[in-house]
Scaffold this motif. Structure first.
Motif: not given
Length: 139
Positions: A77, A81-83
């Motif tokens: 990540e 919230t951006k994997k």
């Protein structure tokens, strides 16, 4: 992210390379003031993750890499919230080189594996140590 056609959940893949020159590894300083491994996203023209790693390393450093060894793969990540799926290869420089800094990074710098910078993610640090161990199994 959900694919509109299949309904499957998917995660983007980032392919990075831990490039070693002896006990030093090459890191790139990004615009967020974080050190990272060189690499990036596969393109439609890439036929393998290794091809992505070679292309990205060449674009970002000017280096042409020899043998690549898979060092680590994990979920990462980089931004909350951006994997992404993070795939990291290890490569050892085998000849003289000249680094060429791309517009993607602020700086390129060699760091000793035992003295990595504080503003390097734990995932990258683990990958560097694994890659170094793969390339130097006698240690």
């Amino acid at each position: 992210m959900i694919d509109g056609e299949t309904g499957w959940y998917f995660i983007h893949t980032s392919v990075k390379v831990a490039i070693f020159n002896g006990a030093k590894t090459l890191l790139a300083l990004n615009p967020r003031d974080e050190w990272e491994l060189v690499g990036g996203w596969p393109t439609a023209d890439d036929e393998s993750l290794e091809e992505t790693a070679r292309r990205e390393a060449s674009e970002e450093t000017g280096l042409e890499l020899g043998e690549l060894r898979l060092a680590h793969a994990t979920l990462f990540e980089p931004v909350p919230t951006k994997k992404v799926v993070l795939v990291i290869y290890a490569a050892e420089l085998s000849s003289a080189y000249q680094l060429i800094l791309s517009e993607e990074h602020v700086s390129l710098q060699w760091f000793h594996v035992a003295d990595l910078p504080a503003n390097l993610s734990e995932e990258y640090e683990q990958s560097i140590r694994r890659g170094y161990g793969i390339l130097n199994p006698q240690l």
